[in-house]
Design an enzyme around this catalytic site. Structure first.
Site, short mmCIF file in Angstrom:
data_model
loop_
_atom_site.label_atom_id
_atom_site.label_comp_id
_atom_site.label_asym_id
_atom_site.label_seq_id
_atom_site.Cartn_x
_atom_site.Cartn_y
_atom_site.Cartn_z
N ASP A 192 -1.71 7.36 17.11
CA ASP A 192 -0.87 7.93 16.06
C ASP A 192 -0.34 9.30 16.45
OD1 ASP A 192 -1.38 5.74 14.35
OD2 ASP A 192 -3.23 6.65 13.65
N TYR A 195 0.30 5.73 -0.02
CA TYR A 195 -0.60 6.87 -0.06
C TYR A 195 -0.62 7.42 -1.48
CZ TYR A 195 -0.43 6.98 5.08
OH TYR A 195 -0.53 6.68 6.41
N ASP A 210 -9.90 2.27 17.19
CA ASP A 210 -9.58 1.56 15.94
C ASP A 210 -8.68 0.35 16.14
OD1 ASP A 210 -7.11 2.69 16.45
OD2 ASP A 210 -6.87 3.57 14.45
N ARG A 243 0.83 -1.20 0.00
CA ARG A 243 0.00 0.00 0.00
C ARG A 243 0.87 1.26 0.00
NH1 ARG A 243 -4.65 0.28 4.32
NH2 ARG A 243 -5.11 2.09 3.02
N ASP A 273 -9.85 7.47 15.52
CA ASP A 273 -8.42 7.31 15.24
C ASP A 273 -7.72 8.63 15.56
OD1 ASP A 273 -5.95 6.60 14.31
OD2 ASP A 273 -6.53 6.38 12.21
#
Length: 278
Positions: free
Chosen positions: A175, A139, A170, A137, A207
């Site tokens: 983060d 961005y 989540d 993956r 999140d």
């Protein structure tokens, strides 16, 4: 007051709860982020509560060991201690470093697009590149800040936050968006100062994005709250919100939402308590 209960996964006989209260700029909203260390409930027989003074915790002495080639399915970034044993960047690096500062483990360096993350379901939780349907993956465009996690934290998926649209955690570490000028390396451990928080809601899951700055950044001494960020990093909070709001749109997904009136929340108070279980 909205509450996000963030639980560590470390094995310990005690519960250390750090509550950081935030208030949204230009709005009536406030919230608390709780960083908690505790044992499984079945092992707790009795408890005692006493005041706890925050003292500096050792700076983790870890080194990075890469396995495989970058941008391949086998690539892993492991952490090893000074005797060469693998340790977990999630479980084994301490959260607190004292004086209101936290450790942050960098997963994604600024100006890069590979979606790197701690592999929470693998032994020693190395950093790897995320996958979807067997493919790596990325961005759709570079992230403009260093991005990582607060070690020994976890957003509990069983707890709903009534003031953030009832969203559940989540199931990942909390983060961090680090806004300093330097491009950091994957696996670098930074001492960061929290400045603000954004309550992102991603497909119904809460999140949190903690906006912070590394203590060794030239502007670190100048910024302590949202007003300072707006002064010394003008437009950054809006840019962070917009980036995380829109990054899934090129893949055909809806934009992410944000709670707390779509505003960043400003740190206003810190509280510590300590619960000891024999």
């Amino acid at each position: 007051m909205a509450t996000a209960r963030v639980l560590t996964v470390a094995n310990t006989s005690c519960l250390l709860s750090k509550t950081t209260s935030f208030v949204a700029k230009q709005g009536p909203y406030s919230t608390s982020l709780c960083f908690t260390r505790r044992r499984a409930a079945s092992s707790l027989s009795s408890s005692c509560r006493r005041s706890f003074a925050c003292t500096a915790i050792y700076n983790p002495e870890v080194q990075i060991k890469e396995e495989g080639q970058p941008e391949t399915l086998d690539y892993r970034v492991f952490f090893v201690d000074r005797v060469g044993q693998k340790v977990s960047p999630w479980h084994d690096i301490p959260l607190q470093v004292g004086n209101g500062l936290f450790n942050c483990v960098v997963e994604i360096p600024k100006e890069s697009s590979a979606k790197m993350e701690v592999a929470t379901d693998e032994p020693h939780t190395p950093i790897k590149q995320d996958t979807k349907k067997g493919k790596l993956r990325y961005y759709p465009y570079n992230i403009n800040w260093n991005y990582g996690l607060l070690p020994q934290t976890w957003e509990d998926p069983s707890l709903a936050n009534s003031e953030v649209e009832g969203a559940f955690g989540d199931n990942d570490p909390v983060d961090v968006v680090e806004i300093g000028e330097s491009r950091r390396k994957i696996g670098e451990v930074l001492k960061v100062k929290p400045l603000a928080a954004l309550a992102m809601i991603d497909e119904g899951e809460l999140d949190w994005k903690i906006v912070a700055i590394s203590l060794d950044d030239p502007k670190a001494s100048l910024v302590n709250d949202i007003d300072d960020v707006e002064k010394h990093f003008p437009g950054t909070l809006t840019a962070i919100r917009d980036w995380f709001r829109d990054y899934k749109i090129p893949d055909g997904k809806p934009a992410n939402k944000f709670g707390l009136g779509n505003k960043a929340a400003n740190k206003v108070i810190l509280q510590l308590s300590f619960n000891c279980y024999p």
